[in-house]
Design a protein around this motif. Structure first.
Motif, mmCIF file in Angstrom:
data_model
loop_
_atom_site.group_PDB
_atom_site.id
_atom_site.type_symbol
_atom_site.label_atom_id
_atom_site.label_comp_id
_atom_site.label_asym_id
_atom_site.label_seq_id
_atom_site.Cartn_x
_atom_site.Cartn_y
_atom_site.Cartn_z
ATOM 1 N N TYR A 161 -13.535 -2.992 6.983
ATOM 2 C CA TYR A 161 -13.825 -1.571 7.205
ATOM 3 C C TYR A 161 -12.844 -0.710 6.417
ATOM 4 O O TYR A 161 -11.637 -0.733 6.662
ATOM 5 C CB TYR A 161 -13.714 -1.230 8.696
ATOM 6 C CG TYR A 161 -14.447 -2.204 9.575
ATOM 7 C CD1 TYR A 161 -15.837 -2.256 9.583
ATOM 8 C CD2 TYR A 161 -13.747 -3.096 10.387
ATOM 9 C CE1 TYR A 161 -16.520 -3.165 10.385
ATOM 10 C CE2 TYR A 161 -14.414 -4.003 11.189
ATOM 11 C CZ TYR A 161 -15.803 -4.041 11.184
ATOM 12 O OH TYR A 161 -16.464 -4.937 11.966
ATOM 13 N N ILE A 162 -13.384 0.062 5.486
ATOM 14 C CA ILE A 162 -12.582 0.915 4.622
ATOM 15 C C ILE A 162 -12.924 2.367 4.933
ATOM 16 O O ILE A 162 -14.089 2.728 5.054
ATOM 17 C CB ILE A 162 -12.897 0.643 3.131
ATOM 18 C CG1 ILE A 162 -12.778 -0.842 2.788
ATOM 19 C CG2 ILE A 162 -12.052 1.516 2.229
ATOM 20 C CD1 ILE A 162 -11.396 -1.406 2.803
ATOM 21 N N PHE A 163 -11.895 3.207 5.039
ATOM 22 C CA PHE A 163 -12.102 4.638 5.252
ATOM 23 C C PHE A 163 -11.204 5.418 4.305
ATOM 24 O O PHE A 163 -10.101 4.982 3.976
ATOM 25 C CB PHE A 163 -11.766 5.041 6.700
ATOM 26 C CG PHE A 163 -12.742 4.524 7.690
ATOM 27 C CD1 PHE A 163 -13.887 5.254 8.005
ATOM 28 C CD2 PHE A 163 -12.533 3.300 8.314
ATOM 29 C CE1 PHE A 163 -14.800 4.761 8.925
ATOM 30 C CE2 PHE A 163 -13.440 2.809 9.236
ATOM 31 C CZ PHE A 163 -14.577 3.546 9.546
ATOM 32 N N SER A 164 -11.684 6.579 3.903
ATOM 33 C CA SER A 164 -10.911 7.456 3.042
ATOM 34 C C SER A 164 -11.476 8.857 3.134
ATOM 35 O O SER A 164 -12.654 9.038 3.439
ATOM 36 C CB SER A 164 -10.980 6.965 1.603
ATOM 37 O OG SER A 164 -10.248 7.831 0.774
ATOM 38 N N LEU A 165 -10.647 9.833 2.844
ATOM 39 C CA LEU A 165 -11.127 11.209 2.851
ATOM 40 C C LEU A 165 -11.886 11.518 1.569
ATOM 41 O O LEU A 165 -12.968 12.070 1.606
ATOM 42 C CB LEU A 165 -9.954 12.176 3.023
ATOM 43 C CG LEU A 165 -10.325 13.615 3.300
ATOM 44 C CD1 LEU A 165 -11.111 13.736 4.589
ATOM 45 C CD2 LEU A 165 -9.082 14.476 3.378
ATOM 46 N N GLU A 166 -11.341 11.147 0.424
ATOM 47 C CA GLU A 166 -11.984 11.502 -0.835
ATOM 48 C C GLU A 166 -11.465 10.703 -2.025
ATOM 49 O O GLU A 166 -11.617 11.117 -3.152
ATOM 50 C CB GLU A 166 -11.832 12.996 -1.116
ATOM 51 C CG GLU A 166 -10.435 13.561 -0.950
ATOM 52 C CD GLU A 166 -9.421 13.207 -2.022
ATOM 53 O OE1 GLU A 166 -9.746 13.186 -3.208
ATOM 54 O OE2 GLU A 166 -8.268 12.945 -1.646
#
Length: 182
Positions: A161-166
């Motif tokens: 699971y990868i998350f990032s704002l931008e």
């Protein structure tokens, strides 16, 4: 820079092919360089193999931290569109998102990791880590700092699971069919 990317220079600058990141970048370069434009995405990402590895069922937050983005005083002015943009306005809620993800990870017993971004010296890396410690309200966090020897694409490829704002690295993971949230 205005000296180079002036539309009047288009007759002076030309290439046969321009391999660029995306259509947006193609439009910018095409405004002052003549030549065939071919959007290819991230060159680095294109040459990195998407190795089939057993992915850790953990969250990896890809940091986009830039200390100056959290400063209310720094403004960005886009003269063409007459827009005054304050990075603080854009980033002011990222701490809430990160904290929410972290709390969710704790509730569901999923390890939360942060892939550091800062490349400009030890003091700034410490500042970036401190920012996340404050946001999460934790002294001990799993922070993976940037280093020249860090295998960034391999690290990202190892997480479920990868998350990032931008951050572009998040987009690159998405292109490789990685689970990515923005």
């Amino acid at each position: 820079k205005n000296i180079i990317n002036n539309k009047k220079n288009k007759k002076n600058y030309n290439v046969v092919f321009m391999f660029v990141f995306n259509k947006h970048i193609a439009k910018i370069y095409s405004s002052f360089i003549k030549g065939q434009v071919i959007p290819i995405g991230s060159f680095k990402n294109n040459i990195k193999l998407n190795l089939k590895t057993k992915k850790k069922k953990e969250i990896l937050w890809i940091s986009g931290h830039r200390d100056h983005f959290y400063n209310k005083k720094i403004l960005y002015h886009n003269m063409k569109k007459n827009i005054i943009f304050n990075h603080f306005t854009f980033y002011k809620n990222d701490g809430k998102l990160i904290k929410w993800l972290y709390d969710h990870a704790k509730k569901t017993n999923i390890k939360f990791n942060i892939l550091g971004r800062t490349q400009t010296g030890y003091k700034n890396i410490v500042k970036e880590k401190k920012y996340y410690q404050e946001v999460l309200g934790e002294e001990k966090i799993n922070f993976i700092p940037w280093s020249r020897s860090r295998k960034t694409y391999k690290i990202v490829n190892n997480y479920e699971y990868i998350f990032s704002l931008e951050v572009t690295l998040g987009t690159e993971n998405l292109v490789k069919n990685g689970k990515t949230g923005f």
